[in-house]
Design an enzyme around this catalytic site. Sequence first.
Site, short mmCIF file in Angstrom:
data_model
loop_
_atom_site.label_atom_id
_atom_site.label_comp_id
_atom_site.label_asym_id
_atom_site.label_seq_id
_atom_site.Cartn_x
_atom_site.Cartn_y
_atom_site.Cartn_z
N CYS A 2 23.92 -27.23 8.30
CA CYS A 2 24.08 -26.24 7.60
C CYS A 2 22.23 -25.76 8.48
CB CYS A 2 23.75 -26.15 6.10
SG CYS A 2 25.07 -26.67 5.42
N ARG A 27 23.28 -23.32 13.50
CA ARG A 27 23.54 -24.29 12.28
C ARG A 27 24.86 -24.35 11.85
NH1 ARG A 27 19.07 -27.76 12.99
NH2 ARG A 27 19.69 -28.57 10.59
N TRP A 74 27.59 -24.33 7.20
CA TRP A 74 28.81 -25.16 7.67
C TRP A 74 29.14 -26.01 6.76
CZ3 TRP A 74 31.65 -24.59 12.06
CH2 TRP A 74 32.39 -26.17 11.81
N ASN A 100 20.99 -29.21 2.87
CA ASN A 100 21.61 -28.86 4.92
C ASN A 100 21.52 -31.10 3.89
OD1 ASN A 100 22.75 -29.65 6.78
ND2 ASN A 100 20.25 -29.58 7.51
N GLY A 101 22.80 -31.16 3.92
CA GLY A 101 22.83 -32.82 4.09
C GLY A 101 24.46 -33.17 3.66
N GLU A 482 27.27 -38.95 34.29
CA GLU A 482 26.60 -37.04 34.13
C GLU A 482 25.31 -37.54 33.53
OE1 GLU A 482 27.54 -34.35 34.01
OE2 GLU A 482 26.47 -33.66 32.59
N LYS A 486 22.70 -35.67 35.30
CA LYS A 486 21.33 -34.43 34.62
C LYS A 486 20.27 -34.61 35.28
CE LYS A 486 23.23 -31.99 33.63
NZ LYS A 486 24.85 -31.97 33.37
N GLU A 489 18.89 -33.59 38.97
CA GLU A 489 19.40 -32.34 39.35
C GLU A 489 18.32 -31.96 38.21
OE1 GLU A 489 22.76 -29.36 37.81
OE2 GLU A 489 22.96 -30.62 36.64
N HIS A 505 28.66 -56.45 41.74
CA HIS A 505 29.33 -56.36 42.91
C HIS A 505 27.93 -55.23 44.13
CE1 HIS A 505 33.20 -57.67 41.95
NE2 HIS A 505 32.88 -57.57 40.97
N LYS A 605 23.17 -21.49 39.41
CA LYS A 605 24.00 -22.04 38.49
C LYS A 605 25.66 -21.94 38.55
CE LYS A 605 24.99 -22.51 33.98
NZ LYS A 605 25.25 -23.93 33.59
O1 M6R Z 1 30.62 -23.54 36.52
P1 M6R Z 1 31.06 -24.78 36.95
O2 M6R Z 1 31.60 -25.58 35.61
O3 M6R Z 1 32.25 -24.08 38.12
O4 M6R Z 1 29.71 -25.70 38.43
C1 M6R Z 1 30.13 -26.68 38.84
C2 M6R Z 1 28.91 -27.24 39.03
O5 M6R Z 1 28.36 -26.59 40.18
C3 M6R Z 1 27.67 -27.13 37.58
O6 M6R Z 1 28.33 -28.30 36.91
C4 M6R Z 1 27.25 -28.09 38.15
O7 M6R Z 1 27.07 -29.78 38.93
C5 M6R Z 1 25.81 -27.74 38.18
N1 M6R Z 1 25.01 -27.94 38.01
C6 M6R Z 1 25.36 -29.55 36.35
O8 M6R Z 1 24.68 -29.64 35.40
#
Ligand code: M6R
Length: 610
Positions: A2, A27, A74, A100-101, A482, A486, A489, A505, A605
């Site tokens: 909350c 929240r 919430w 909240n809690g 993932e 992250k 990038e 391996h 993006k």
């Molecule tokens: O909009 P989309 O989910 O299709 O995009 C796919 C990838 O370009 C996207 O997930 C990209 O790898 C991101 N920069 C990851 O953080």
Amino acid sequence: MCGIVGVVSGKDVSQKLFSGLLNLEYRGYDSVGMCVIKDKNFKIKKDVGKIEQVNNKVNFLSLHGNIGIAHCRWSTHGGVTKNNAHPHTGSRNKISIVHNGIIENYSEIKGELQKKKHVFSSETDTEVIAHLIESYLDIYTFEKAVREALKKIEGSYALGILCADEPEKLIGARNESPLIIGVGNNENFISSDIPSILTQTNKIVYLEDKEMAVLTKDNVMVFDLEGKEKKKKIHIINWNAEAAQKSGYKHFMLKEIYEQPRAIADTLNERVQNGSIVFGKEFGFSNNYLSKVNRIVIIGCGTSWHAGLVGKFMLEELAKIPTEVEYASEFRYRHPLLDKSTLIIAISQSGETADTIAALKEAKKHGVKTLAICNVMGSSITRISDGVIYTRAGPEIGVASTKAFTTQLAVLYLLTILFSKLRKTLNKTQIKDMIESIRKIPLQLQSVLDEYDEILKCAELYHNKQNSLYLGRGVNFPIALEGALKLKEVSYMHAEGYPAAEMKHGPIALIDKSMPVVFIAPHDVYTYKKVLGNIEEVKARGGIIIAIATEGDKEIPQKSKHTIFIPKTLYTLSSILSVVPLQLLAYHIADKLGRDVDKPRNLAKSVVVE
Ligand code: M6R
């Protein structure tokens, strides 16, 4: 989860409370309420609905007073009703409270108070605190009554408390739920987070667990629960106009990471009805058609491809439906073998990724049905597909995908429940358990987000490393991928994701005393013991072990240099929780390195070229 905010001022506070609430809406937003003191009486307005809706109905700004508290809820204990909305008061209307809690021993205390003729008007755990403090007011001052109550309650709380007889004093207290104090000019604030009050003040005091703050308009004092005063540092938060646009967060990525509890809650909203999964009219597939699907092919790129890998695990493990995951860019040039009983699922945040669009078009040439899991309404991918399930993450602006990913996982999980039901691979109890578990995820995510000290420590210690390894198994192998993506990038630090057992391996050759190795190792019945073995192998070679483990795990902390805990949940759902510390780790490392976090070099993006 909350949001709470409180103000004590030399002037009217309703506008400030209201703007604080609007910033806290992520929240919780199933009900909302505000209380001010006027002439030693509480004036309260509250109702069910989102903040703007309730305000249109009750007009919070018509409340006038120089001190007040407000709350967006919430729900945890008690349904979404006006009576259960905060603030709550005691029987004699002397104490008003927002919380909240979760108070774990509330039913025991409630029983004791009922014997003393306290009459309760809600089903919440919170109301018990208001009654308890009020019961102590007969013998103690306001402050001591609060302290005594805090000593008796067990569980987590961030509290804002008012006493009708002391209209110049606002008390805030915290234990395991976030609460900060804003130090203003002729006014002071409490809030669940900094951004919500940044337009009022940038002078912040962090309250620690089991601390209680007493605020008047020109003074802030902090005490422990024995009443001993504690000297606190005022932190100056630097922000600018752009930061304000980001609700005070330094970057969109951070804001979006913190929006995840709200994003997941929105994604679940109205889709779970009476134990069934309902995707709405844009889904477009009948149960009759879905029962005949005997193979799924998931296509996507980057983070969306990782979501697909988690989806494969869920769909095969629970719905027993053969599932393949393909990079969209590979799929379209591979002359895939598809027949009418195959369903293609395209996952995309933007709905505009050129490779995914091309792959979808290729699939359509084979006459197979296509389903999009997408975040952007009306985007190309949603228009090409036969059916759509929208993730309701809201606009994702940071180039690194965060909230889109976890909402994609939530949708895949719901889809798995639907298929499991149609294919009768799970019984009613198992499905009920799955639904109950995902309903808890927003709250559990919030607790992961609230505990970031160890992550900050890792970022501080390791941001100058050149390489790192991310290892996980089963449903958490894609999370390792993932986490590594992250980090790469946004920080430009090299990172590799691997299935933990594959390490021996080849990648094990990379390990030396300078290599951070992140293990995603929540407790499970499948591979946990094996992962412990993998951790030992890295330890023996001097690697720096950072582990994501389940709360209560005693073995992993003994073997690791750093352990970040996530709450207990179903194995398949652990992926939604375990990725969040990795997002935060990548963010903080990149931030320490001074990277352009929201717009990393060479990236965009939406990748609209093949
Ligand atoms: O909009 P989309 O989910 O299709 O995009 C796919 C990838 O370009 C996207 O997930 C990209 O790898 C991101 N920069 C990851 O953080």
